[in-house]
Design an enzyme around this catalytic site. Structure first.
Site, mmCIF file in Angstrom:
data_model
loop_
_atom_site.group_PDB
_atom_site.id
_atom_site.type_symbol
_atom_site.label_atom_id
_atom_site.label_comp_id
_atom_site.label_asym_id
_atom_site.label_seq_id
_atom_site.Cartn_x
_atom_site.Cartn_y
_atom_site.Cartn_z
ATOM 1 N N GLY A 278 4.612 -0.618 -3.970
ATOM 2 C CA GLY A 278 3.672 0.030 -3.073
ATOM 3 C C GLY A 278 2.809 0.998 -3.849
ATOM 4 N N HIS A 279 2.193 1.925 -3.124
ATOM 5 C CA HIS A 279 1.296 2.892 -3.762
ATOM 6 C C HIS A 279 1.871 4.308 -3.742
ATOM 7 C CE1 HIS A 279 -2.531 0.219 -3.087
ATOM 8 N NE2 HIS A 279 -1.563 -0.404 -3.740
ATOM 9 N N GLY A 280 3.158 4.431 -3.523
ATOM 10 C CA GLY A 280 3.765 5.746 -3.543
ATOM 11 C C GLY A 280 3.611 6.488 -2.230
ATOM 12 N N ASP B 271 0.864 -1.180 0.000
ATOM 13 C CA ASP B 271 0.000 0.000 0.000
ATOM 14 C C ASP B 271 0.902 1.232 0.000
ATOM 15 O OD1 ASP B 271 -2.274 1.853 0.626
ATOM 16 O OD2 ASP B 271 -3.321 -0.049 0.897
ATOM 17 N N SER C 256 2.270 1.606 -7.857
ATOM 18 C CA SER C 256 1.021 1.855 -8.583
ATOM 19 C C SER C 256 0.748 3.342 -8.725
ATOM 20 C CB SER C 256 -0.148 1.158 -7.880
ATOM 21 O OG SER C 256 -0.262 1.616 -6.550
#
Length: 932
Positions: free
Chosen positions: A771-773, A749, A802
């Site tokens: 991860g999601h940054g 995440d 992502s």
């Protein structure tokens, strides 16, 4: 120290015992396997043994192997391994961190010697003259005598009234003034009569006596400027300014008889040290400090290792009952030369004599060298200075045997591969020898092993053998001493380890400590088990547990086993919680240590406030239960709450074992995204520092920072698979002045996410991905959210994520605000979706009223110098709220390349008119929706 300490010191012969499954974290041993404990606890202790020594859970007692000193071993219960290190517990620990910092810096400084550096010798000699000049300026009635350079500095003897330390400081200040004047050192040659005339005029009687002892002419005098002079042969520096004032220190004052004769006047001797640089002086003073700390005479008394029997006349040492006894040799030494175990009148020597043939000398010598190396390595000595001493002028034996013996010694050393020096003519009159000096932890060299070929004794005792030709021949005798004087070696060993012996060598290996006398019978049983298996152990009781622990620390006991009743409803009181309670209650800074090893742990709570700063040093691996049902989600797994001045460090790992939990936490299906425990929570911390820890496979967020102020997270690592759901690396909420630097985050995440109330947050040098940054939000989901302001993200690398950097708010939100958000100097590598993103239509899993605009006001946002690659052609997407458009958004120096195959890089802006400067690729807001 303590009221009762029942000791078992029956044997020194500890056999190595095999340890099985050393990587196992917590192990039920069946019966108490002390053999396994012995071998395993060299590095870590992880055992659980119940009453009756079986695997059934005991309701009354638990055995916890606890090791507090030097972090060598762990503390062990069914859940954790810890130790407390209160700074007032031991004198050694007070300066431990300072000493380590000094050592890291100063150990690289190589100290020159008078022999290796003539400039240093000149500095020291001149310092002696400068000091004498300073003394006579301050004390005109003082009479000078001699002032040579010595091994680490210089001294000068004066006939004057006794000096004090305060006057020593005055002398040093005067020396500094003389040095600062940069006076020349002038050499002058005069006749003996002229020298006598000048000395008489100065009324310096000791100099007249010195003059009489000088046989050479002419007489040399050295002047400092035109103000002071002394009889001297030199050498000196050219000017006093060549001396670094900050590299000179006056050390001590002592009494010394003139000419060493007690019938002559007692003089005042001032010792000083001088070096070429300030760093050298600091290294020397650090060396002295360490040598004093390691002094075997002090440690011998404190640790009850030996005593000197002055009643027997002095110079006779007695090892404590923990040691051994052998027949002693005796040698008279002057009382003034006696020095602890280093110079005694009665000593034990590990002599042996090998009789062999001439052609066997090399092999026998090699065998002794192997034995010497094996023994010394066991004791921790791996650096040696080796000397081969050859035939002196006066000797016995013919030339041929000397050549053969010397060649055999040399060949054995060459065969061994050891480097060595030739001491030409340094052998004994009866044969050549090898001398070996060992180097201790401070780099000091100590004469230890001797291997001596002896031609004399076989001849004196008329020893012969009959060879294969039935002829009588004289054998060669090899005299060897591997350790030399055992007393002296013991003294070296104490100073090498500073009394903190490795487990196998420690005279007492374990203390068994009951929490109360209720556990005394059980403790006796445990102690007897340890004794029966060769573990040198003592049962100590009669005091409160903290005092028993402190006493054991001061005695440098490697292992402590704490035995106590179950104290909480769950039937388990972890050693962590016990240690934390003691540390938090201490009025001086303390450290809780979770030592190396693998330890299963249930929920752990570090509850404040505390009376003084506390450090938690995690060196081992804490493992949570893999079953999420066994941990309460609302508080998290490991929680630090309401603490000021907390430090968490140590390089250890918090393993959440989240793989089972992730499969049960599919938010899209269950809607229960927050039902799992966070790995580490920091709640209500102030002025705290978190560094060098790892969070692994958290079930939910790795780290949560909530209601904190002035907290730094440095060099923290978070790791979980990309498929792991809701495993944000660091989530911050309602906190201010939070600094994240040097983190490495691989998760499923957001690498870093900021919730409402995040203010003055600095994020830099973070490596993110997968991860999601890095995300601000999501915001606007709940009522009464606090503003987010003052966020800076810089010098970060975001790879294979992502998302890149984003600000996200929910539609249909209550009023909110996010402002002064700055993203700069960021590298994007293969970001899947819009590396730069403002998303005010954030609605995961369709759980929102998407048609109602967000009421979170976003303003004063900048994206600067962001470069890299994107798998999404929309590399910049600013989707602001149509209800409250974004204000004052700046875009500068953007270069993001689309690496996919469908179309070209572009950008989309909705409900925002950004300000654009510098070079921007692709052009910002190529697709723009009008403000509505």
């Amino acid at each position: 120290m303590y009221s009762t300490c029942e000791s078992s010191c029956d044997t020194w012969n500890i056999k190595e015992r095999g340890a099985s499954n050393e990587d196992e974290g917590l192990r039920c041993l069946g019966k108490l396997d002390i053999n396994w404990i012995y071998n395993y606890c060299k590095q870590k202790i992880v055992i659980q043994a119940e009453t009756e020594f079986n695997c059934t859970k005991d309701k009354n007692n638990e055995f916890r192997a606890l090791a507090l000193y030097r972090n060598r071993n762990g503390v062990s219960t069914s859940s954790a391994a810890v130790a407390t290190e209160t700074q007032v517990s031991t004198p050694d620990d007070k300066l431990k961190e300072t000493r380590k910092e000094k050592s890291d810096k100063l150990e690289k400084v190589v100290l020159p010697t008078n022999e290796s550096s003539e400039s240093l010798l000149r500095i020291r000699h001149t310092c002696a003259h400068v000091m004498a000049m300073a003394v006579q300026k301050l004390f005109p009635d003082a009479k000078v005598t001699i002032g040579p350079w010595i091994e680490n500095g210089f001294y000068y003897d004066f006939d004057m009234e006794p000096l004090t330390d305060k006057e020593l400081k005055r002398i040093k200040k005067e020396m500094d003034r003389i040095i600062g004047r940069n006076l020349p050192l002038i050499r002058e040659e005069v006749s003996r009569d002229e020298a006598q005339r000048r000395i008489t005029a100065l009324n310096e009687p000791y100099k007249l006596e010195i003059l009489d002892s000088i046989k050479e002419d002419p007489i040399t005098i050295y002047h400092i400027g035109n103000e002071w002079w002394d009889l001297c042969a030199g050498p000196h520096v050219e000017y006093t300014g060549k001396i670094n004032r900050k590299a000179v220190e006056l050390e001590s004052i002592a009494g010394a008889y003139w000419r060493g004769d007690e019938k002559k006047p007692m003089l005042q001797r001032i010792y000083g040290t001088a070096w070429e640089s300030e760093d050298q002086l600091k290294a020397y003073l650090h060396f002295k400090e360490e040598a004093k700390r390691r002094d075997h005479r002090r440690l011998g008394q404190v640790l009850d290792l030996f005593s000197i029997q002055n009643d027997a006349g002095g110079g006779f040492s007695v090892l404590a009952s923990k040691g051994c006894y052998c027949e002693a040799l005796y040698r008279y030494e002057l009382s003034g030369s006696l020095h602890g175990l280093f110079r005694v009148r009665g000593f034990t020597q590990d002599d042996a004599h090998i009789f062999c043939l001439e052609d066997q000398i090399k092999d026998e010598i090699r065998g002794v060298l192997d034995l010497t190396e094996e023994l010394l390595l066991q004791f921790g000595f791996s650096k040696y200075e080796v000397n081969l001493s050859t035939r002196p002028e006066k000797s016995v034996g013919d030339d041929d045997i000397w050549v053969k013996a010397t060649s055999a010694l040399r060949d054995a050393l060459d065969d061994k591969g050891w480097s060595y020096q030739i001491d030409d003519g340094g052998g004994a009159f009866y044969g050549p020898k090898i001398d070996l000096k060992i180097e201790d932890a401070l780099g000091r060299k100590w004469q230890c092993s001797t291997i001596q070929v002896d031609f004399n004794l076989p001849q004196r005792f008329d020893i012969t053998y009959v060879d294969s030709n039935s002829e009588k021949k004289r054998p060669i005798m090899i005299h060897r001493a591997v350790l030399g004087s055992l007393e002296r070696f013991f003294g070296v060993l104490i100073e090498h380890y500073a009394g903190d012996f490795p487990l196998w060598l420690s005279p007492v290996q374990a203390h068994v400590l009951p929490v109360t006398d209720t556990q005394l019978d059980y403790c006796k049983e445990v102690t007897n088990k340890l004794k029966a298996n060769g573990i040198r152990s003592e049962l100590c009781h009669g005091e409160r547990l903290p005092k028993l622990i402190r006493n054991s620390e001061m005695l440098k006991i490697p292992l402590m086993a704490v035995v106590g009743a179950k104290e909480i409803e769950t039937g388990t009181v972890t050693a962590i919680n016990s240690a934390w309670k003691e540390a938090c209650a201490s009025t001086t800074p303390s450290t809780v240590v979770i030592a190396k090893g693998n330890y299963m742990a249930g929920p752990v709570k570090f509850q404040g406030p505390c009376k003084a700063p506390v450090s938690v040093r995690v060196e081992g691996i804490l493992q949570a239960s893999a079953e999420p049902e066994k941990l309460k989600s609302q508080d998290g797994w490991v929680v630090f709450r309401n603490i000021d001045g907390l430090t968490v460090s140590g390089g250890g790992t918090f393993d959440g074992q989240g793989s089972i939990a992730w499969s049960k936490n599919d938010c899209a299906k269950t809607g229960k995204c927050n039902s799992l425990p966070i790995n580490i929570r920091f709640i209500g911390l102030t002025n705290s520092h978190i560094q060098d820890i790892t969070s692994l496979n958290s079930k939910l967020f790795h780290i949560n920072v909530l209601n904190c102020k002035n907290v730094t997270l440095q060099h923290v690592i978070m790791t979980a698979p990309g498929k792991s759901l809701n495993t944000d690396g660091i989530h911050i909420g309602r906190s201010s002045n939070i600094n994240i630097t040097g983190a490495e985050i691989k998760t499923g995440d957001d690498c870093v996410s900021l919730g409402d109330g995040s203010q003055q947050i600095n994020i830099e040098k973070v490596k993110c991905g997968p991860g999601h940054g890095i995300s601000i939000g999501s915001l606007g989901r709940y009522h009464d959210e606090q503003p987010v302001t003052g966020v800076t993200v810089r010098n970060c690398t975001i790879s294979n994520t992502s998302n890149g950097v984003r600000v996200k708010t929910w539609p249909a939100s209550p009023n909110g605000m996010a402002s002064y958000l700055h993203f700069e100097d960021i590298i994007m590598e293969n970001v899947k979706t819009s590396p730069i993103l403002i998303d005010q239509e954030y609605c995961p899993n369709g759980q929102c009223q998407a048609k109602i605009p967000s009421k979170v006001k976003i303003s004063n946002v900048s994206f600067k110098n962001i470069r890299g690659t994107s798998a999404d052609p929309v590399v910049v997407k600013l989707a602001c709220s149509k209800g409250i458009p974004c204000q004052n958004v700046q875009i500068s120096d953007i270069h993001l390349t689309y690496i996919g195959k469908n179309g070209v890089a572009t950008s989309v802006c909705t409900n925002v008119k950004p300000t654009m400067t510098g070079q921007i690729f692709p052009p910002a807001c190529a697709k723009t929706a009008a403000l509505r």
